[in-house]
Motif scaffolding. Structure first.
Motif, PDB file in Angstrom:
ATOM      1  N   THR A 102      -3.812   3.446  -0.168  1.00  0.00           N
ATOM      2  CA  THR A 102      -4.086   3.129  -1.565  1.00  0.00           C
ATOM      3  C   THR A 102      -3.377   1.836  -1.908  1.00  0.00           C
ATOM      4  O   THR A 102      -2.157   1.717  -1.709  1.00  0.00           O
ATOM      5  N   SER A 103      -4.120   0.865  -2.421  1.00  0.00           N
ATOM      6  CA  SER A 103      -3.507  -0.403  -2.790  1.00  0.00           C
ATOM      7  C   SER A 103      -2.637  -0.224  -4.025  1.00  0.00           C
ATOM      8  O   SER A 103      -3.047   0.371  -5.022  1.00  0.00           O
ATOM      9  N   GLN A 115     -16.550   1.534  -2.453  1.00  0.00           N
ATOM     10  CA  GLN A 115     -16.145   2.502  -1.431  1.00  0.00           C
ATOM     11  C   GLN A 115     -16.281   1.956  -0.029  1.00  0.00           C
ATOM     12  O   GLN A 115     -17.195   1.179   0.265  1.00  0.00           O
ATOM     13  N   PHE A 158      -9.889  -3.117   1.123  1.00  0.00           N
ATOM     14  CA  PHE A 158     -10.178  -1.743   0.738  1.00  0.00           C
ATOM     15  C   PHE A 158     -10.342  -0.939   2.020  1.00  0.00           C
ATOM     16  O   PHE A 158     -11.016  -1.382   2.949  1.00  0.00           O
ATOM     17  N   PHE A 218       0.840  -1.188   0.000  1.00  0.00           N
ATOM     18  CA  PHE A 218       0.000   0.000   0.000  1.00  0.00           C
ATOM     19  C   PHE A 218       0.881   1.246   0.000  1.00  0.00           C
ATOM     20  O   PHE A 218       2.021   1.227   0.464  1.00  0.00           O
ATOM     21  N   ARG A 219       0.270   2.328  -0.448  1.00  0.00           N
ATOM     22  CA  ARG A 219       0.877   3.645  -0.337  1.00  0.00           C
ATOM     23  C   ARG A 219      -0.021   4.503   0.548  1.00  0.00           C
ATOM     24  O   ARG A 219      -1.257   4.434   0.436  1.00  0.00           O
ATOM     25  N   GLN A 220       0.615   5.304   1.415  1.00  0.00           N
ATOM     26  CA  GLN A 220      -0.141   6.214   2.266  1.00  0.00           C
ATOM     27  C   GLN A 220       0.488   7.590   2.223  1.00  0.00           C
ATOM     28  O   GLN A 220       1.648   7.754   2.594  1.00  0.00           O
ATOM     29  N   LYS A 231      -3.572  10.647   5.160  1.00  0.00           N
ATOM     30  CA  LYS A 231      -4.573  10.126   4.225  1.00  0.00           C
ATOM     31  C   LYS A 231      -4.777   8.637   4.436  1.00  0.00           C
ATOM     32  O   LYS A 231      -4.124   8.001   5.263  1.00  0.00           O
ATOM     33  N   GLN A 238     -11.034   6.386   4.346  1.00  0.00           N
ATOM     34  CA  GLN A 238     -10.097   7.505   4.324  1.00  0.00           C
ATOM     35  C   GLN A 238      -9.515   7.850   5.683  1.00  0.00           C
ATOM     36  O   GLN A 238      -8.599   8.637   5.778  1.00  0.00           O
TER      37      GLN A 238
END
Lengths: 108, 110
Positions: free
Chosen positions: A45-46, B3, B100, A36-38, A42, B103
């Protein structure tokens, strides 16, 4: 109990360098591994998901490899850019266990 | 669009005042979980749920409660928040092999 370690904890490089981020895990009986990126403050994001039967996955300038027998995964970033600056996290399945992350800064 | 939605995004509260952070997903996933993220410690799992009415403790469950009355929602409840629960919280849902994330909710307890 699964433990996931990421080395280095922080990395600062000039733009254009090729990078390797490391992730190691103690229990090799994993299903999958996900990177993942962070960005600061925030969500996650995969980037890449490597299934247990795979050895690697590629997406654009990113390549992730998985060696279950040695308990290691690497994320390779080619031709780094300032926009790549973020924290990169790896996590193992089945129970999603995270490393503490590598904080990457790419300067122009 | 797939989402995971958390609310609120930011919350400042006082010690002892009960609060709930909501989490909702639109992917019909059975598995949902809550994490907290603290500097240098990465993400640690608080609670998870394998399906409706099935919940279990993660690695750091003390001071938290959850419920799963319907598949799409998985609220996190702090009955009596304390300053050591100041953190960044993430809800996640997954179907088998890919997670998933929402936020995030930045909680400050003073």
């Amino acid at each position: 109990k699964q433990e996931v370690t990421q080395i280095p904890a922080a990395l600062s490089v000039p733009e254009g360098e090729n990078l390797v981020l490391n992730c190691s895990f103690t229990d090799s009986a994993i299903y999958n591994l996900q990177w993942f990126r962070q960005d600061p403050g925030k969500g996650l994001t995969s980037l890449l998901l490597i299934q247990s039967s795979q050895r690697e996955q590629t997406s654009g300038r990113l390549n992730a490899s998985l060696d279950k027998s040695s308990g290691r995964s690497t994320l390779y970033i080619a031709a780094s850019q300032p926009g790549d600056s973020a924290t990169y996290l790896c996590a193992t399945y089945n129970k999603l266990i995270f490393g503490a992350g590598t904080r990457l800064a790419v300067h122009p | 669009e797939a989402q995971v939605t958390q609310n609120p995004r930011y919350l400042i509260t006082v010690t002892g005042k009960k609060l709930t952070v909501t989490c909702s997903q639109n992917m019909n996933h059975e598995y949902m979980s809550w994490y907290r993220q603290d500097p240098g410690l990465g993400l640690r799992q608080i609670y998870y749920s394998m399906n409706v009415e099935v919940t279990d403790k993660g690695d750091v469950p003390e001071g938290y409660k959850v419920s799963r009355k319907e598949k799409r929602n998985f609220p996190l409840i702090l009955e009596s928040p304390s300053p050591n629960q100041t953190s960044l919280y993430f809800c996640a849902s997954r179907l088998n092999t890919e997670a998933f994330f929402g936020q995030g909710t930045r909680l400050t307890v003073v």
